[in-house]
Scaffold this motif. Structure first.
Motif, PDB file in Angstrom:
ATOM      1  N   GLY A 412       2.504  -6.778  -1.828  1.00 51.17           N
ATOM      2  CA  GLY A 412       2.374  -7.107  -3.239  1.00 51.17           C
ATOM      3  C   GLY A 412       3.646  -7.739  -3.783  1.00 51.17           C
ATOM      4  O   GLY A 412       3.586  -8.705  -4.572  1.00 51.17           O
ATOM      5  N   LEU A 425      -1.985  -8.552  -7.192  1.00 48.65           N
ATOM      6  CA  LEU A 425      -2.838  -7.556  -7.834  1.00 48.65           C
ATOM      7  C   LEU A 425      -3.707  -6.833  -6.805  1.00 48.65           C
ATOM      8  O   LEU A 425      -3.863  -5.599  -6.861  1.00 48.65           O
ATOM      9  CB  LEU A 425      -3.713  -8.232  -8.885  1.00 48.65           C
ATOM     10  N   PHE A 428      -1.419  -4.336  -4.862  1.00 50.40           N
ATOM     11  CA  PHE A 428      -0.972  -3.194  -5.663  1.00 50.40           C
ATOM     12  C   PHE A 428      -2.133  -2.250  -5.981  1.00 50.40           C
ATOM     13  O   PHE A 428      -1.938  -1.038  -6.091  1.00 50.40           O
ATOM     14  CB  PHE A 428      -0.291  -3.662  -6.940  1.00 50.40           C
ATOM     15  N   ARG A 429      -3.325  -2.795  -6.115  1.00 49.65           N
ATOM     16  CA  ARG A 429      -4.485  -1.924  -6.313  1.00 49.65           C
ATOM     17  C   ARG A 429      -4.748  -1.072  -5.067  1.00 49.65           C
ATOM     18  O   ARG A 429      -5.148   0.094  -5.182  1.00 49.65           O
ATOM     19  CB  ARG A 429      -5.709  -2.780  -6.650  1.00 49.65           C
ATOM     20  N   THR A 431      -2.449  -0.019  -2.971  1.00 45.71           N
ATOM     21  CA  THR A 431      -1.426   1.038  -3.017  1.00 45.71           C
ATOM     22  C   THR A 431      -1.819   2.119  -4.013  1.00 45.71           C
ATOM     23  O   THR A 431      -1.716   3.319  -3.732  1.00 45.71           O
ATOM     24  CB  THR A 431      -0.062   0.444  -3.405  1.00 45.71           C
ATOM     25  N   ASP A 432      -2.265   1.698  -5.182  1.00 41.52           N
ATOM     26  CA  ASP A 432      -2.634   2.635  -6.235  1.00 41.52           C
ATOM     27  C   ASP A 432      -3.780   3.546  -5.786  1.00 41.52           C
ATOM     28  O   ASP A 432      -3.780   4.753  -6.075  1.00 41.52           O
ATOM     29  CB  ASP A 432      -3.027   1.867  -7.495  1.00 41.52           C
ATOM     30  N   TRP A 449       4.668   2.556  -8.344  1.00 44.88           N
ATOM     31  CA  TRP A 449       3.716   1.508  -7.984  1.00 44.88           C
ATOM     32  C   TRP A 449       2.813   1.115  -9.150  1.00 44.88           C
ATOM     33  O   TRP A 449       2.420  -0.043  -9.278  1.00 44.88           O
ATOM     34  CB  TRP A 449       2.886   1.974  -6.796  1.00 44.88           C
ATOM     35  N   SER A 450       2.475   2.066 -10.039  1.00 44.87           N
ATOM     36  CA  SER A 450       1.548   1.736 -11.135  1.00 44.87           C
ATOM     37  C   SER A 450       2.189   0.759 -12.115  1.00 44.87           C
ATOM     38  O   SER A 450       1.479  -0.037 -12.756  1.00 44.87           O
ATOM     39  CB  SER A 450       1.102   3.013 -11.857  1.00 44.87           C
ATOM     40  N   TRP A 452       4.361  -1.620 -11.194  1.00 45.20           N
ATOM     41  CA  TRP A 452       4.243  -2.914 -10.515  1.00 45.20           C
ATOM     42  C   TRP A 452       2.808  -3.439 -10.657  1.00 45.20           C
ATOM     43  O   TRP A 452       2.598  -4.648 -10.826  1.00 45.20           O
ATOM     44  CB  TRP A 452       4.614  -2.765  -9.039  1.00 45.20           C
ATOM     45  N   LEU A 453       1.856  -2.532 -10.586  1.00 41.75           N
ATOM     46  CA  LEU A 453       0.457  -2.916 -10.778  1.00 41.75           C
ATOM     47  C   LEU A 453       0.255  -3.507 -12.168  1.00 41.75           C
ATOM     48  O   LEU A 453      -0.427  -4.543 -12.331  1.00 41.75           O
ATOM     49  CB  LEU A 453      -0.446  -1.698 -10.578  1.00 41.75           C
ATOM     50  N   GLU A 457      -1.114  -7.199 -13.050  1.00 39.06           N
ATOM     51  CA  GLU A 457      -2.293  -7.363 -13.909  1.00 39.06           C
ATOM     52  C   GLU A 457      -2.008  -8.347 -15.052  1.00 39.06           C
ATOM     53  O   GLU A 457      -2.840  -9.212 -15.374  1.00 39.06           O
ATOM     54  CB  GLU A 457      -2.702  -6.000 -14.493  1.00 39.06           C
ATOM     55  N   ASP A 469      -1.286   1.764 -17.249  1.00 36.55           N
ATOM     56  CA  ASP A 469      -0.622   1.854 -15.950  1.00 36.55           C
ATOM     57  C   ASP A 469       0.886   2.028 -16.112  1.00 36.55           C
ATOM     58  O   ASP A 469       1.524   2.740 -15.327  1.00 36.55           O
ATOM     59  CB  ASP A 469      -0.935   0.609 -15.115  1.00 36.55           C
TER      60      ASP A 469
END
Length: 624
Positions: A412, A425, A428-429, A431-432, A449-450, A452-453, A457, A469
């Motif tokens: 990501g 995106l 990172f999703r 990972t989330d 990580w959230s 970075w998500l 986004e 997030d």
């Protein structure tokens, strides 16, 4: 009176003169023969005397060499005995002796030696799986290393003398036991010098399982710290807490800080961070130069989200260890990881991870595989291909949840670096999803990580969940600075600056807040203010390439090209494979009409990782 000439003494009646002998010989043939024989005998006698003297000389030299050899032999024997004494005195081994087994077992080929070997194998496997740089006691069986050299005077073998000395002088742990039949079950009993005897019962076919239980009991009784590390590697943190608590008071002074540290780690794994922090503080109180304890404390502070306290703890450790000086203490490189990660010192962090992996067969001494963490260090230095290769060759890739989450996180970052927000995106999703499902994965990920998500986004144009997030990420520097980036993207420049300021206030020693603020100022054309922020970020993170490269771009935009070249040159030390850095370097050289040097930098940039737009900007030029 004149001196008289010295006269030769007159021959006695028994000593005829030579002339007389010669006269007699000429007159008497028998006498001549007798004289010749006498002279020959005298010659033979002289020869024999000469030979005797030569033989005596050889004999004397041989005796001298023999005496010397005896002396050397004596020294060797004394040396061997001294070595045996020292070996016995310093030994801290676990010696497993043959077990008593019923006759029915022997008939099936399961002798007492076989049972002892089963226990030995289990203990060795525990030690092999205990990844730590702390001392491990040798585990050996009672019949290994036998030497049959005899000492005639003593009438015993070296092996027997060694065993006797070890019994007298060593701190070895001698273990034996028995297996008995009890109806359809068997009872596996075990005894040792320094732990209470214990029995384990089970069905006859579970000898192996009983040996595992017995081995764990032995390992815990003999080496509680290493046993705790073994349990922690197995994810058995609650058992670590119990073993550490029960064995702490009886542990040696040197082992107590180690026990406290592993105890703190398991408390953290169980979410009991405050208790874990108390244990690390006690460990440092007992041993102020306990480098592992500093590392453990920084790990707990990271879990608590106390980033500034983490950096200050690391700074205290640097001062106590005299880091970077001629008198620096020998601190294992892995203990600097937490500090260098927060200070964005990616070259040092990558070296520390690589060194730790090299010492453990490519895995690392931590609980998780470190290859994807090493990949993060590479991508933070903008070496995308190096990071991708690291991920591709990670052991157990695609099977371990942490490896999957960390690998997606790294990919990501690469996508964001390339300007591909939609791809970022997606990663990172992934990972989330793993971090949300598995709490241990969430605890082990180094960055929020959230947050970075949320950034991905926003850049991808699907920002409806971004605020939520960001909130999930908590009070961390990355979340505050990304919140500023999101606000700026939405056109809320005053709100963005408040978020950047809040990030700096949260952890004043961490450079990433000033870096994000500087990049935002540069986007708004406020170059002098941006340069001031880049200078602050560089002062806080002197080995991070990003502030230097962005500083160079801002200087070049102001026409200060020579100053920009200086910054690019400094940045290349920390990020030698950053394609965009060489691209901007080449552009500055080209503006200075140093075209040959510019071509060299453009070719270098072309050979490295570049975002599609950057590669398109130099496609077809410079021999590319």
């Amino acid at each position: 009176m004149a001196e008289e000439e010295p006269q030769s003494p007159e021959p006695t009646a028994f000593e005829p003169s030579i002339p007389e002998i010669e006269a007699r010989n000429s007159a008497d043939p028998d006498t001549a023969k007798l004289a010749a024989a006498l002279m020959a005998a005298q010659i033979d006698l002289a020869t024999m005397q000469k030979q005797h003297l030569h033989t005596q000389h050889i004999r004397d030299r041989f005796l001298l060499a023999f005496d010397f050899a005896l002396a050397i032999g004596g020294v060797v024997v004394v040396g061997i005995i001294a070595a045996l004494f020292w070996d016995a005195w310093s030994s801290r081994s676990v010696i497993i002796e043959s077990f008593d087994v019923p006759a029915s077992f022997v008939a099936q080929g399961i002798s007492g030696k076989v049972v002892a070997s089963e226990l030995l194998d289990r203990l060795k496997s525990f030690q092999d799986s205990t990844r730590t740089d702390q001392e491990k006691r040798a585990v050996q069986d009672a019949w290994s290393n036998t030497i049959e050299l005899q000492i005639p005077e003593a009438g015993i073998s070296i092996a027997e003398l060694e065993a006797l000395l070890h019994r007298w002088l060593s701190r070895d742990e001698h273990i034996t036991g028995s297996v008995v039949e009890d109806g359809g079950n068997i009872v596996f009993a075990i005894r040792g010098d320094r732990f209470a005897a214990r029995s384990f019962a089970g069905p006859r076919g579970q000898l192996h399982a009983l040996a595992v239980k017995a081995a764990e009991y032995v390992y815990g009784g003999s080496e509680p710290y290493l046993f705790c590390v073994y349990l922690q590697n197995q994810g058995r943190d609650q058992e670590v807490v119990e073993v550490a608590r029960q064995s702490f008071q009886s542990a040696s002074r040197s082992d107590k800080p180690l026990l406290l540290n592993v105890w703190a780690n398991s408390l953290s794994n169980l979410g009991r961070y405050r208790e874990g922090l108390d244990k690390t503080r006690e460990a440092l109180r007992l041993k102020p130069d306990f480098w592992m304890g500093y590392d453990g404390m920084m790990g707990v502070l990271s879990s608590l989200g106390q980033e500034e306290a983490l950096v200050q703890t690391g700074r205290d450790m640097e001062r106590r260890a005299w880091r970077g000086s001629w008198f620096a203490a020998r601190v294992p490189a892995v203990y600097w990881e937490n500090l260098d990660y927060r200070l964005e010192d990616w070259p040092a962090f990558q070296r520390e991870i690589a060194d730790d992996m090299a010492k453990s067969g490519g895995h690392g001494t931590g609980i998780d595989e470190e290859a994807p963490i090493d990949a993060e260090a590479l991508v933070r230095m903008h070496d995308w291909h190096g990071a991708d290769l690291e991920l591709e060759t990670t052991p157990a890739a695609g099977q371990d949840h942490f490896i999957g989450a960390q690998s997606a996180f790294v990919r990501g970052i690469i996508a964001l670096d390339r300007g591909e927000a939609v791809q970022a995106l997606r990663f990172f999703r992934a990972t989330d999803a793993l971090a949300t499902k598995y709490s241990d994965v969430a605890a082990d990920l180094g960055s929020p990580w959230s947050c970075w998500l949320a950034l991905a986004e926003t850049y991808a144009g699907v920002a409806q969940n971004a605020d939520a997030d960001i909130a999930r990420g908590g009070h961390l520097v990355d979340c505050y600075r990304f919140k500023g980036d999101i606000a700026d993207r939405r056109g809320d420049w005053p709100g963005a600056q408040k978020d950047y300021a809040a990030a700096v206030a949260l952890a004043p020693s961490i450079p990433s807040s000033d870096q994000s603020w500087g990049e935002a100022l540069a986007r708004h054309g406020m170059r002098d203010a941006a340069i001031a922020k880049f200078a602050l970020a560089h002062a806080k993170g002197p080995h991070w390439a990003d502030p230097l490269e962005r500083w160079g771009e801002s200087l070049a935009a102001e026409g200060k090209l020579e100053d920009a070249l200086t910054k690019y040159n400094q940045a290349a030390v920390a990020a030698p494979n950053w394609g965009r850095l060489y691209l901007e370097w080449g552009r500055a050289l080209d503006r200075l009409h140093r075209h040959e040097e510019a071509l060299e930098k453009f070719r270098r940039a072309w050979s490295l990782d570049l975002a599609p737009t950057d590669r398109a900007s130099i496609a077809g030029c410079c021999g590319t």
